[in-house]
Scaffold this motif. Structure first.
Motif, PDB file in Angstrom:
ATOM      1  N   PRO A 262       0.800  -1.223   0.000  1.00 22.89           N
ATOM      2  CA  PRO A 262       0.000   0.000   0.000  1.00 22.89           C
ATOM      3  C   PRO A 262       0.836   1.277   0.000  1.00 22.89           C
ATOM      4  O   PRO A 262       2.028   1.273   0.326  1.00 22.89           O
ATOM      5  CB  PRO A 262      -0.811  -0.119   1.295  1.00 22.89           C
ATOM      6  CG  PRO A 262       0.016  -0.985   2.182  1.00 22.89           C
ATOM      7  CD  PRO A 262       0.796  -1.905   1.294  1.00 22.89           C
ATOM      8  N   VAL A 263       0.176   2.379  -0.371  1.00 21.55           N
ATOM      9  CA  VAL A 263       0.787   3.703  -0.360  1.00 21.55           C
ATOM     10  C   VAL A 263      -0.081   4.625   0.493  1.00 21.55           C
ATOM     11  O   VAL A 263      -1.274   4.764   0.255  1.00 21.55           O
ATOM     12  CB  VAL A 263       0.923   4.291  -1.780  1.00 21.55           C
ATOM     13  CG1 VAL A 263       1.575   5.669  -1.722  1.00 21.55           C
ATOM     14  CG2 VAL A 263       1.736   3.360  -2.674  1.00 21.55           C
ATOM     15  N   ILE A 264       0.548   5.235   1.495  1.00 23.58           N
ATOM     16  CA  ILE A 264      -0.143   6.176   2.372  1.00 23.58           C
ATOM     17  C   ILE A 264       0.134   7.595   1.883  1.00 23.58           C
ATOM     18  O   ILE A 264       1.228   7.923   1.435  1.00 23.58           O
ATOM     19  CB  ILE A 264       0.346   6.030   3.828  1.00 23.58           C
ATOM     20  CG1 ILE A 264       0.003   4.645   4.385  1.00 23.58           C
ATOM     21  CG2 ILE A 264      -0.255   7.119   4.720  1.00 23.58           C
ATOM     22  CD1 ILE A 264       0.569   4.392   5.774  1.00 23.58           C
ATOM     23  N   LEU A 265      -0.865   8.445   2.006  1.00 24.38           N
ATOM     24  CA  LEU A 265      -0.739   9.865   1.690  1.00 24.38           C
ATOM     25  C   LEU A 265      -1.147  10.642   2.935  1.00 24.38           C
ATOM     26  O   LEU A 265      -2.198  10.378   3.519  1.00 24.38           O
ATOM     27  CB  LEU A 265      -1.646  10.217   0.509  1.00 24.38           C
ATOM     28  CG  LEU A 265      -1.551  11.616  -0.102  1.00 24.38           C
ATOM     29  CD1 LEU A 265      -0.163  11.868  -0.684  1.00 24.38           C
ATOM     30  CD2 LEU A 265      -2.617  11.774  -1.191  1.00 24.38           C
ATOM     31  N   SER A 266      -0.303  11.592   3.366  1.00 23.57           N
ATOM     32  CA  SER A 266      -0.655  12.366   4.561  1.00 23.57           C
ATOM     33  C   SER A 266      -0.171  13.806   4.444  1.00 23.57           C
ATOM     34  O   SER A 266       0.750  14.116   3.689  1.00 23.57           O
ATOM     35  CB  SER A 266      -0.054  11.729   5.820  1.00 23.57           C
ATOM     36  OG  SER A 266       1.332  11.999   5.916  1.00 23.57           O
ATOM     37  N   GLY A 267      -0.812  14.667   5.224  1.00 26.43           N
ATOM     38  CA  GLY A 267      -0.469  16.096   5.236  1.00 26.43           C
ATOM     39  C   GLY A 267       0.485  16.467   6.343  1.00 26.43           C
ATOM     40  O   GLY A 267       0.566  17.648   6.713  1.00 26.43           O
ATOM     41  N   LEU A 268       1.212  15.500   6.874  1.00 32.05           N
ATOM     42  CA  LEU A 268       2.166  15.781   7.943  1.00 32.05           C
ATOM     43  C   LEU A 268       3.184  16.835   7.505  1.00 32.05           C
ATOM     44  O   LEU A 268       3.607  16.855   6.360  1.00 32.05           O
ATOM     45  CB  LEU A 268       2.900  14.494   8.347  1.00 32.05           C
ATOM     46  CG  LEU A 268       2.035  13.409   8.998  1.00 32.05           C
ATOM     47  CD1 LEU A 268       2.855  12.146   9.220  1.00 32.05           C
ATOM     48  CD2 LEU A 268       1.461  13.905  10.310  1.00 32.05           C
ATOM     49  N   ALA A 269       3.544  17.712   8.411  1.00 31.63           N
ATOM     50  CA  ALA A 269       4.575  18.749   8.230  1.00 31.63           C
ATOM     51  C   ALA A 269       4.038  20.072   7.696  1.00 31.63           C
ATOM     52  O   ALA A 269       4.748  21.071   7.686  1.00 31.63           O
ATOM     53  CB  ALA A 269       5.721  18.274   7.341  1.00 31.63           C
ATOM     54  N   ALA A 270       2.801  20.118   7.269  1.00 34.48           N
ATOM     55  CA  ALA A 270       2.276  21.345   6.658  1.00 34.48           C
ATOM     56  C   ALA A 270       2.247  22.522   7.628  1.00 34.48           C
ATOM     57  O   ALA A 270       2.478  23.668   7.236  1.00 34.48           O
ATOM     58  CB  ALA A 270       0.886  21.090   6.097  1.00 34.48           C
ATOM     59  N   ASP A 271       1.947  22.260   8.899  1.00 30.81           N
ATOM     60  CA  ASP A 271       1.780  23.356   9.850  1.00 30.81           C
ATOM     61  C   ASP A 271       3.030  24.215   9.996  1.00 30.81           C
ATOM     62  O   ASP A 271       2.941  25.401  10.320  1.00 30.81           O
ATOM     63  CB  ASP A 271       1.376  22.808  11.217  1.00 30.81           C
ATOM     64  CG  ASP A 271      -0.085  22.367  11.251  1.00 30.81           C
ATOM     65  OD1 ASP A 271      -0.858  22.861  10.413  1.00 30.81           O
ATOM     66  OD2 ASP A 271      -0.432  21.533  12.099  1.00 30.81           O
TER      67      ASP A 271
END
Length: 267
Positions: free
Chosen positions: A122-131
């Protein structure tokens, strides 16, 4: 921002993404970029097993609104489990500080649930680090509002920003690829020279709001907040350790216990 996110997502040869979705704008931006690119998106969100958090409820509502598959991840809350997983977080994932323990805890269960659901790597997509780019923390606003680039550089280049080391271990353990577009140099360079007011006026994360204005589901969005704190209550789970037999030195917070676990004093 939208073009950069699209380009980064397009670099990966994946038709399906497991998106870690919260009530924040950053994960929604990734959701709508992935859908724009014709990707299949499976929504994943975690919550404590004794109640549903606002983030979880909003992520579930977004998935239902868009008719996307939703994977709920329930985090154990008992003192027995918190003790067991605190030791695992130290021994397996090399967690040391308070933030590493609290932030890696839900990620272990999210990776596990995704691996069990997928029939292929699988491939995960996340918005980590944006803040980091918007300078919305209390320290950032007080000390760096007039020099946001200094804050971005200070935070972005921290050795283990967003638990990079723990995610590397998780990816290897579960044979999962994790795409974090906001943790890329392309995104860092994009924000150089952008003032705090440009980012957050008239509202927080103004550029993302504008560039995804036709898709964002405003009623399912809450302002900036760390995912382990507030209503999510993940940080509170570890406070149980303060009143347990592990607190042999009368520590006032879980930090002392985390340090003792790291040093091997609690096994």
């Amino acid at each position: 921002i939208r073009n950069t996110l699209n380009e980064i997502i397009s670099e990966y040869d994946a038709d399906t993404y497991y998106l870690l979705l919260s009530a924040g704008l950053d994960s929604q931006s990734l959701l709508f970029s992935a859908l724009e690119l014709g990707k299949k998106v499976i929504v994943v969100s975690f919550t404590r097993d004794d109640r549903e958090s606002r983030d979880f409820k909003k992520a579930k509502a977004i998935a239902e609104n868009l008719k996307l598959e939703f994977i709920p991840v329930y985090l154990p809350t008992s003192l027995y489990d918190i003790k067991k997983y605190t030791l695992m977080l130290s021994n397996t994932y090399e967690c040391k500080g308070k933030t590493e323990f609290e932030c890696t805890y839900p990620m272990h269960f999210a990776y596990k649930a995704i691996k069990e659901h997928s029939t292929s790597p699988p491939v995960i997509l996340s918005g980590l680090a944006a803040d980091c780019f918007y300078v919305l923390s209390k320290n950032g606003i007080i000390h760096f509002k007039d020099d946001p680039d200094a804050f971005r550089e200070k935070v972005f280049f921290k050795e283990n920003y967003c638990q990079k080391r723990q995610h590397e271990i998780l990816k290897k353990e579960f044979d999962i690829q994790h795409v974090m577009p906001y943790l890329s140099m392309e995104m860092f360079d994009l924000f150089k020279g952008v003032s705090w007011n440009e980012c957050n006026t008239p509202k927080q994360k103004n550029h993302v709001r504008d560039q995804y204005k036709d898709e964002l589901i405003e009623k399912h969005y809450f302002p900036h907040r760390s995912y382990q704190s507030g209503d999510n209550g993940i940080s509170d789970l570890f406070k149980q350790l303060i009143d347990s037999d592990w607190n042999t030195k009368n520590w006032k917070s879980a930090v002392g216990i985390f340090n003792a676990v790291t040093k091997g004093e609690i096994k």
